[in-house]
Design a protein around this motif. Sequence first.
Motif, PDB file in Angstrom:
ATOM      1  N   LEU A  67      11.466   5.000  52.851  1.00  0.00           N
ATOM      2  CA  LEU A  67      12.565   4.256  53.466  1.00  0.00           C
ATOM      3  C   LEU A  67      13.093   4.899  54.749  1.00  0.00           C
ATOM      4  N   PRO A  68      13.401   6.207  54.779  1.00  0.00           N
ATOM      5  CA  PRO A  68      13.953   6.781  56.020  1.00  0.00           C
ATOM      6  C   PRO A  68      13.020   6.616  57.223  1.00  0.00           C
ATOM      7  N   GLU A  69      11.731   6.833  57.004  1.00  0.00           N
ATOM      8  CA  GLU A  69      10.768   6.728  58.107  1.00  0.00           C
ATOM      9  C   GLU A  69      10.684   5.293  58.619  1.00  0.00           C
ATOM     10  N   ARG A  70      10.606   4.345  57.682  1.00  0.00           N
ATOM     11  CA  ARG A  70      10.508   2.936  58.074  1.00  0.00           C
ATOM     12  C   ARG A  70      11.781   2.484  58.761  1.00  0.00           C
ATOM     13  N   TRP A  71      12.919   2.938  58.289  1.00  0.00           N
ATOM     14  CA  TRP A  71      14.203   2.589  58.897  1.00  0.00           C
ATOM     15  C   TRP A  71      14.238   3.071  60.344  1.00  0.00           C
ATOM     16  N   ASP A  72      13.819   4.297  60.553  1.00  0.00           N
ATOM     17  CA  ASP A  72      13.823   4.868  61.900  1.00  0.00           C
ATOM     18  C   ASP A  72      12.902   4.070  62.824  1.00  0.00           C
ATOM     19  N   GLN A  73      11.737   3.690  62.329  1.00  0.00           N
ATOM     20  CA  GLN A  73      10.804   2.913  63.144  1.00  0.00           C
ATOM     21  C   GLN A  73      11.409   1.591  63.583  1.00  0.00           C
ATOM     22  N   LEU A  74      12.030   0.881  62.659  1.00  0.00           N
ATOM     23  CA  LEU A  74      12.582  -0.426  62.970  1.00  0.00           C
ATOM     24  C   LEU A  74      13.839  -0.325  63.834  1.00  0.00           C
ATOM     25  N   MET A  75      14.650   0.714  63.639  1.00  0.00           N
ATOM     26  CA  MET A  75      15.812   0.903  64.502  1.00  0.00           C
ATOM     27  C   MET A  75      15.375   1.132  65.948  1.00  0.00           C
ATOM     28  N   GLN A  76      14.329   1.904  66.119  1.00  0.00           N
ATOM     29  CA  GLN A  76      13.822   2.138  67.465  1.00  0.00           C
ATOM     30  C   GLN A  76      13.254   0.851  68.053  1.00  0.00           C
ATOM     31  N   HIS A  77      12.585   0.058  67.208  1.00  0.00           N
ATOM     32  CA  HIS A  77      11.995  -1.196  67.669  1.00  0.00           C
ATOM     33  C   HIS A  77      13.058  -2.200  68.094  1.00  0.00           C
ATOM     34  N   TYR A  78      14.071  -2.399  67.250  1.00  0.00           N
ATOM     35  CA  TYR A  78      15.066  -3.434  67.507  1.00  0.00           C
ATOM     36  C   TYR A  78      16.170  -3.000  68.463  1.00  0.00           C
ATOM     37  N   LEU A  79      16.637  -1.750  68.322  1.00  0.00           N
ATOM     38  CA  LEU A  79      17.815  -1.331  69.069  1.00  0.00           C
ATOM     39  C   LEU A  79      17.621  -0.088  69.927  1.00  0.00           C
ATOM     40  N   GLY A  80      16.417   0.483  69.903  1.00  0.00           N
ATOM     41  CA  GLY A  80      16.143   1.639  70.746  1.00  0.00           C
ATOM     42  C   GLY A  80      16.851   2.904  70.307  1.00  0.00           C
ATOM     43  N   LEU A  81      17.182   3.000  69.016  1.00  0.00           N
ATOM     44  CA  LEU A  81      17.897   4.158  68.481  1.00  0.00           C
ATOM     45  C   LEU A  81      17.070   4.834  67.392  1.00  0.00           C
ATOM     46  N   SER A  82      17.179   6.154  67.294  1.00  0.00           N
ATOM     47  CA  SER A  82      16.471   6.904  66.261  1.00  0.00           C
ATOM     48  C   SER A  82      17.450   7.390  65.199  1.00  0.00           C
ATOM     49  N   THR A  83      17.050   7.247  63.928  1.00  0.00           N
ATOM     50  CA  THR A  83      17.868   7.746  62.818  1.00  0.00           C
ATOM     51  C   THR A  83      17.140   8.858  62.062  1.00  0.00           C
ATOM     52  N   LYS A  84      16.222   9.523  62.710  1.00  0.00           N
ATOM     53  CA  LYS A  84      15.479  10.593  62.052  1.00  0.00           C
ATOM     54  C   LYS A  84      16.439  11.669  61.541  1.00  0.00           C
ATOM     55  N   ASP A  85      16.378  11.940  60.238  1.00  0.00           N
ATOM     56  CA  ASP A  85      17.218  12.920  59.542  1.00  0.00           C
ATOM     57  C   ASP A  85      18.707  12.546  59.538  1.00  0.00           C
ATOM     58  N   ASN A  86      19.049  11.390  60.076  1.00  0.00           N
ATOM     59  CA  ASN A  86      20.440  10.926  60.112  1.00  0.00           C
ATOM     60  C   ASN A  86      20.612   9.853  59.031  1.00  0.00           C
ATOM     61  N   TYR A  87      20.515  10.267  57.765  1.00  0.00           N
ATOM     62  CA  TYR A  87      20.539   9.314  56.661  1.00  0.00           C
ATOM     63  C   TYR A  87      21.894   8.635  56.513  1.00  0.00           C
ATOM     64  N   LYS A  88      22.957   9.387  56.760  1.00  0.00           N
ATOM     65  CA  LYS A  88      24.312   8.844  56.610  1.00  0.00           C
ATOM     66  C   LYS A  88      24.509   7.602  57.469  1.00  0.00           C
ATOM     67  N   ASN A  89      24.011   7.660  58.696  1.00  0.00           N
ATOM     68  CA  ASN A  89      24.143   6.529  59.612  1.00  0.00           C
ATOM     69  C   ASN A  89      22.880   5.680  59.662  1.00  0.00           C
ATOM     70  N   GLY A  90      21.963   5.985  58.753  1.00  0.00           N
ATOM     71  CA  GLY A  90      20.727   5.218  58.672  1.00  0.00           C
ATOM     72  C   GLY A  90      20.624   4.503  57.341  1.00  0.00           C
ATOM     73  N   CYS A  91      19.663   4.894  56.549  1.00  0.00           N
ATOM     74  CA  CYS A  91      19.348   4.141  55.329  1.00  0.00           C
ATOM     75  C   CYS A  91      20.347   4.336  54.195  1.00  0.00           C
ATOM     76  N   LEU A  92      21.318   5.239  54.340  1.00  0.00           N
ATOM     77  CA  LEU A  92      22.339   5.418  53.301  1.00  0.00           C
ATOM     78  C   LEU A  92      23.653   4.709  53.630  1.00  0.00           C
ATOM     79  N   GLN A  93      23.692   3.924  54.690  1.00  0.00           N
ATOM     80  CA  GLN A  93      24.980   3.397  55.144  1.00  0.00           C
ATOM     81  C   GLN A  93      25.489   2.214  54.345  1.00  0.00           C
ATOM     82  N   ASP A  94      24.620   1.480  53.653  1.00  0.00           N
ATOM     83  CA  ASP A  94      25.041   0.264  52.958  1.00  0.00           C
ATOM     84  C   ASP A  94      25.159   0.466  51.455  1.00  0.00           C
ATOM     85  N   ILE A  95      26.078  -0.266  50.865  1.00  0.00           N
ATOM     86  CA  ILE A  95      26.289  -0.195  49.419  1.00  0.00           C
ATOM     87  C   ILE A  95      25.364  -1.147  48.646  1.00  0.00           C
TER      88      ILE A  95
END
Length: 491
Positions: A374-402
Amino acid sequence: MSYSALEQHFEQLHHLQHLGAICGWDQATMMPAGGNEARAEALGTLAVLCHQQLQDERLAGWFNDAGNEVLSLQQQQSLKEMQRVWRDATLLPADLVRARSLAGSRCEHAWRSLRKNNDWHGFLPLFEEVVALSRHAASARADALGLSRYDSLLEQYEPGMRTHTLDALFDDINQWLPGLIGQVQEKQGHEPFLQPQGPFATDRQKALGLEIMTQLGFDFNRGRLDVSAHPFCGGVSDDVRLTTRYDENDAAQALMGIIHETGHARYEQGLPVTWRKWPVGQARSMGVHESQSLFFEMQLARHPAFLTQLSPLLNQYLGEQPAFAPENLARLYTRVKPGFIRVDADEVTYPAHIMLRYQIERDLIDGNMEPRHLPERWDQLMQHYLGLSTKDNYKNGCLQDIHWTDGSFGYFPSYTLGAIYAAQLAEAMQQQLGPFEKLLTGDLTAVFDWLQHHVWQHASLLSTDALLTQASGQALTVRPFRHHLEQRYLS
């Protein structure tokens, strides 16, 4: 009569679900941390009781006999909705229902602290259990309904919606959204604005929120506002519970969150009183529900005419400053900037966050991706859609939603579907009543009366397609949504 027996049976189920909703609200707002295990067990038991209520062996006979009784058109639709709920419930065994409830409660409770600590590795084992049980449930549903795994879960939140329709809608949006984001950012780069200067005391923010809720018609005799880690609207129509979260450096976060949840609440409070205890009297779908919150937050609250009314209230409750001038608010509350957090995203970039989550949860449930990736795929898609990287930033990446913590897979598409529905309804309202420039000055009764007549009073008596068609004169289309964004952000 068998139909009367069904009404009594589903009324009892409604009361149990009411208790579950309030217990869930308390768990998210007021319950001490030490009570979580006991609450999880209690909610698990309650989930089983609700499930058993829907697996009562008498129901099959009642449904069969009721089909031969003379019923009104509304009763026929009510019978259809009760059958749909019954069908969904009988697809899963009670032990799986309880296991999912327990796993979800434990994962959601742990998520609160794990997210704060950016602890993906602590979260993963809990999440793997939730995904495994969700796949199990999806397989059982898919086999019975003749759908894919993911579509069988999507059906719970958006009846009738399928992956192929979502793919077409999202493909349409994806063709023009990236270009629109770039155009808007370029345009806004030449439009200076003032940032409000805090801090803004929480009690003043709450007082402002309560005032706005009053102006938006919220009935405080049948609801209340509280604080939680993740804003939501819960409870039932006669006991609506809203939550928000406050940041003393950013008053807009809580304010717009309150307006958003008030849209959900007005829909709940506007459902037909005589049908509320049965499935037919409840919300048509999560997408329709979200359309009402987005109608309030995006279509209304960020419109210049509404902001003109909001400006003096901000000065009154938060202290006068130039940043609260209507023209500045219009620029401030329509800023477009790609960011990490979905709930803080602007109206233009928000669909990108949803398309990302849709792709991931679809692949998770259909078995084309494992939780550990999940973290790797999230980072890939964030970069694709919004040009942002969430590598190692789980709090603001794949852990942000309930949502995924309790296995609510299939829910995320409802957010962008809601935005599409809201734009279509707003376009129809203005065609019938006049432009928002006039409708949103002073009393908003005409707006709420239109929503009551065209959306709220119908509950689940109409399908989503029929609801949209009778309100707007056309079936679901992305065109009004695109037109709304281009008019607001580029004109």
